[in-house]
Design an enzyme around this catalytic site. Structure first.
Site, PDB file in Angstrom:
ATOM      1  N   GLU A 171      -7.757  72.439  10.905  1.00 24.52           N
ATOM      2  CA  GLU A 171      -8.282  71.850  12.137  1.00 24.52           C
ATOM      3  C   GLU A 171      -8.897  70.481  11.877  1.00 24.52           C
ATOM      4  O   GLU A 171      -8.817  69.584  12.732  1.00 24.52           O
ATOM      5  CB  GLU A 171      -9.311  72.782  12.772  1.00 24.52           C
ATOM      6  CG  GLU A 171      -8.725  74.078  13.316  1.00 24.52           C
ATOM      7  CD  GLU A 171      -7.751  73.852  14.472  1.00 24.52           C
ATOM      8  OE1 GLU A 171      -7.876  72.830  15.177  1.00 24.52           O
ATOM      9  OE2 GLU A 171      -6.871  74.706  14.658  1.00 24.52           O
ATOM     10  N   ASP A 196      -7.914  67.115  13.674  1.00 24.74           N
ATOM     11  CA  ASP A 196      -8.910  66.261  14.336  1.00 24.74           C
ATOM     12  C   ASP A 196      -8.786  64.820  13.859  1.00 24.74           C
ATOM     13  O   ASP A 196      -8.821  63.877  14.664  1.00 24.74           O
ATOM     14  CB  ASP A 196     -10.323  66.771  14.039  1.00 24.74           C
ATOM     15  CG  ASP A 196     -10.797  67.819  15.031  1.00 24.74           C
ATOM     16  OD1 ASP A 196     -10.114  68.033  16.054  1.00 24.74           O
ATOM     17  OD2 ASP A 196     -11.857  68.424  14.785  1.00 24.74           O
ATOM     18  N   HIS A 247      -4.281  65.644  18.536  1.00 26.43           N
ATOM     19  CA  HIS A 247      -4.743  66.734  17.674  1.00 26.43           C
ATOM     20  C   HIS A 247      -3.645  67.784  17.549  1.00 26.43           C
ATOM     21  O   HIS A 247      -3.308  68.235  16.443  1.00 26.43           O
ATOM     22  CB  HIS A 247      -6.016  67.343  18.251  1.00 26.43           C
ATOM     23  CG  HIS A 247      -6.455  68.635  17.621  1.00 26.43           C
ATOM     24  ND1 HIS A 247      -7.533  68.728  16.771  1.00 26.43           N
ATOM     25  CD2 HIS A 247      -5.965  69.899  17.732  1.00 26.43           C
ATOM     26  CE1 HIS A 247      -7.682  69.980  16.372  1.00 26.43           C
ATOM     27  NE2 HIS A 247      -6.738  70.716  16.966  1.00 26.43           N
ATOM     28  N   GLU A 248      -3.081  68.204  18.693  1.00 25.66           N
ATOM     29  CA  GLU A 248      -2.049  69.233  18.654  1.00 25.66           C
ATOM     30  C   GLU A 248      -0.788  68.718  17.975  1.00 25.66           C
ATOM     31  O   GLU A 248      -0.135  69.454  17.215  1.00 25.66           O
ATOM     32  CB  GLU A 248      -1.740  69.731  20.067  1.00 25.66           C
ATOM     33  CG  GLU A 248      -2.936  70.330  20.802  1.00 25.66           C
ATOM     34  CD  GLU A 248      -3.651  71.429  20.040  1.00 25.66           C
ATOM     35  OE1 GLU A 248      -3.064  72.020  19.110  1.00 25.66           O
ATOM     36  OE2 GLU A 248      -4.821  71.701  20.368  1.00 25.66           O
ATOM     37  N   HIS A 304      -1.128  68.951  14.281  1.00 27.04           N
ATOM     38  CA  HIS A 304      -0.965  70.270  13.670  1.00 27.04           C
ATOM     39  C   HIS A 304       0.438  70.471  13.107  1.00 27.04           C
ATOM     40  O   HIS A 304       0.634  71.305  12.214  1.00 27.04           O
ATOM     41  CB  HIS A 304      -1.279  71.367  14.683  1.00 27.04           C
ATOM     42  CG  HIS A 304      -2.725  71.752  14.723  1.00 27.04           C
ATOM     43  ND1 HIS A 304      -3.440  72.058  13.588  1.00 27.04           N
ATOM     44  CD2 HIS A 304      -3.590  71.904  15.761  1.00 27.04           C
ATOM     45  CE1 HIS A 304      -4.678  72.372  13.923  1.00 27.04           C
ATOM     46  NE2 HIS A 304      -4.805  72.275  15.230  1.00 27.04           N
TER      47      HIS A 304
END
Length: 650
Positions: free
Chosen positions: A558, A562, A498-499, A502
């Site tokens: 986000e 995800d 997830h990070e 980003h």
């Protein structure tokens, strides 16, 4: 927030209840968490409960136990900074002395505002007010320049609003009618406790609301702020200064940083287009009242118990929290907030350690390897853009567990045990502000952490092109040696990816490998990516939740992260010879376990860039073909989404 972080904000919980297999094809979240939710009770001093809060509460319980031993002399401070924390924590817990002091510690600060009779007076003290952290109608700060992150820039911004978001001020939003009276009652009571008459207190609060209402049309909503790149609006300082003749910003900056930059960055330029009208002589009484009221409300948590209870009224109404935290918990929160990196260093070294740090770092490297492979095999990126995306991934900085050293700033946090708690916090605030302004002209410190190790979260910083995983999140249900690899991939693996994702969401994708705002895409690739982003907006936009609807634009970054994180973690899990996709998807739903008050859920829908936890669990899996084969999901089932509607980006 200028150097914005895009965080996971996980809300997980260890599965202690059986999965309802009959619901797996209809509602994954309910199948995994329904029995837990039916019996879960939100504590009176919480606005939510669930795995995330369980982890937070467990860490709080552990550290409060340790710090009791520290205060009793049974635990020796690990370093000088921890010794100062001990003194400060003792002051925070001495409510008898705090009650005896009452409002007295705050009054000298209020006197500085009371003495102002005009904008000329405020202008004469403007630099000192910035140093003290007092509320003024123009905020300034030093952060890395978004287009040249090796150097610092001056950011000049609008102040925050009384209500949570600009949209609350719209005529058809009923929330303001419920919340403003609560704020009014709280602020009026606090002012009378400081010593103002009922009449004067009422007038001060009314004028505060008037000025706040004047600000609201000229600032960004949460949805607008979520488009992070649009916060970068450079303007010549002389032009910003010319917008008003009431405050000499250039002179104040000269005093603060001993320089006058040619250019400043305006995250909210519309506010400064209106600043001349806002800062009129006729409005000075409103501005002064606004400064007084905001100072009193901000200080309420570090004064007496009565101030703490009254000062938390509005916040509890916003979140649906039924009661204030206990005195001991509030003292713990206050002390650990001021000494966050010191406490994080203690927690990380005692409860995580160097061995775990190295092990988890290898996990992150493995996930970046999987991500790199996915980028190489991407079918919709051109070769040029794909190559640059891989370079950005390879340049990604990884921080795990806790920093190698405590930030030198905390060595300056020396406690005066003979002064009030408020006086000590005020001095700490001044040190933090001086440290920030002291960055000007210095190289950017890329070793700095923006979360302490005892924080149950993770983040990506586009300006540093880095991902950070504090120690606190690196435990069950996210990660445990006692869990299967598939379970871990459904938890911490998805968070890690997830990070990483980003770096390639609608915001992060506009920054290069050095963290600079710079387009590295071909025109055709960028257009296609924007179309895919729109599909993600559409997938979430308008979904009913907590009596309101999800804002797809607010949550798109986000949701992209995800989706990328979950699909990448799924690929990693499938590479394991002992893969168990049922366990993978069940832990994915499990880590989003959350039960919250209606007020808190509605607040998050208005201001949070994350979709509701239940929807993060349910909607994303519908985009993955493996979910359908794992649980035999068929057309007509609640978890079914037609193939042409499934959003696949990374």
């Amino acid at each position: 927030m200028r150097n914005q972080q895009f965080a996971a904000t996980p809300t997980g919980g260890q599965a202690a209840f059986p999965v309802d297999d009959s619901l797996l094809t209809q509602d994954l979240y309910q199948a995994v968490n329904g029995q837990w939710e039916a019996q879960a009770t939100i504590p009176g001093d919480h606005s939510s409960t669930g795995g995330f809060m369980d982890l937070v509460d467990n860490i709080e319980k552990t550290l409060m136990h340790d710090f009791d031993a520290l205060l009793a002399g049974d635990l020796a401070p690990a370093n000088a900074e921890m010794g100062e924390f001990k003194k400060f924590y003792a002051l925070a817990r001495d409510f008898k002395q705090r009650d005896a002091n009452g409002a007295a510690p705050l009054k000298p600060l209020l006197a500085k505002i009371e003495q102002l009779t005009s904008f000329a007076d405020l202008n004469a003290h403007l630099a000192d007010f910035y140093r003290a952290g007092l509320p003024v109608p123009i905020e300034v700060g030093v952060d890395p320049d978004m287009k040249d992150t090796s150097h610092y820039a001056l950011y000049v911004d609008a102040p925050s609003l009384l209500l949570p978001d600009k949209t609350y001020y719209e005529k058809d939003n009923p929330a303001a009618k419920q919340l403003l009276p609560i704020y009014t009652q709280m602020a009026t009571k606090l002012l009378t406790m400081v010593g103002y008459s009922d009449t004067d207190a009422a007038k001060l609060v009314d004028q505060t609301k008037q000025f706040d209402a004047l600000i609201a049309p000229h600032v960004k909503s949460s949805e607008e702020s979520a488009d992070y790149v649009k916060m970068y609006n450079p303007r010549p300082l002389k032009d910003v200064d010319a917008q008003t003749d009431k405050l000499d910003l250039a002179a104040a900056l000269q005093d603060l940083i001993h320089d006058q930059p040619e250019t400043v960055i305006l995250p909210q330029p519309t506010y400064f287009d209106a600043i001349g009208d806002l800062l009129s002589d006729a409005n000075f009484p409103l501005v002064k009242s606004w400064m007084l009221v905001r100072t009193v409300t901000a200080a309420s948590g570090v004064l007496s118990e009565e101030f703490r209870q009254v000062g938390g009224t509005y916040g509890r109404a916003l979140s649906g929290q039924k009661e204030a935290r206990s005195q001991t918990k509030s003292a713990y929160r206050l002390a650990t907030n001021y000494f966050d990196q010191v406490v994080g260093d203690y927690y990380g070294r005692k409860y995580f350690g160097e061995t775990a740090k190295a092990d988890v770092r290898q996990m992150v490297l493995k996930m970046t390897g999987v991500y790199q492979n996915r980028l190489k095999n991407n079918t919709w990126l051109s070769a040029d853009t794909r190559k640059k995306a891989i370079v950005k991934l390879q340049k990604l900085t990884i921080k795990v567990g806790y920093p190698d050293q405590i930030d030198p700033l905390y060595a300056k946090f020396t406690v005066d045990e003979h002064a009030s708690l408020f006086a000590n916090t005020q001095r700490f605030d001044e040190l933090v502000n001086a440290d920030q302004f002291g960055h000007w002209g210095q190289p950017v410190d890329r070793k700095r952490w923006d979360m302490s190790a005892n924080t149950v979260n993770a983040y990506y910083s586009p300006s540093n092109n880095e991902i950070v995983f504090p120690a606190a999140i690196l435990q069950a249900p996210f990660y445990s040696l006692k869990q299967s690899s598939s379970t871990n991939y459904g938890g911490i693996g998805a968070v890690m990816a997830h990070e990483i994702s980003h770096a390639f969401d609608n915001n992060g994708a506009q920054f290069d490998e050095f963290g600079n705002l710079h387009n590295w895409w071909t025109e055709a690739d960028l257009a296609h990516f924007k179309d895919l982003s729109k599909a993600m907006i559409t997938e979430f936009d308008g979904i009913p939740f907590a009596g309101q609807k999800v804002n797809g634009k607010l949550t798109v970054s986000e949701n992209i992260a995800d989706a990328g994180g979950l699909s990448c973690a799924l690929e990693a899990a499938k590479a394991d010879p002992d893969v168990d996709l049922r366990a993978f998807f069940i832990n994915w739903a499990n880590v989003w376990r959350m039960k919250a008050t209606t007020e808190y859920m509605q607040l998050l829908l208005s201001i949070d860039v994350h979709a509701p936890a239940k929807l993060r669990a349910d909607v994303q899996v519908k985009n993955l073909d493996d979910f359908y084969t794992t649980f035999n999901v068929q057309p007509g089932d609640g978890m079914y989404l037609a193939p042409e509607k499934r959003v696949k980006i990374w």
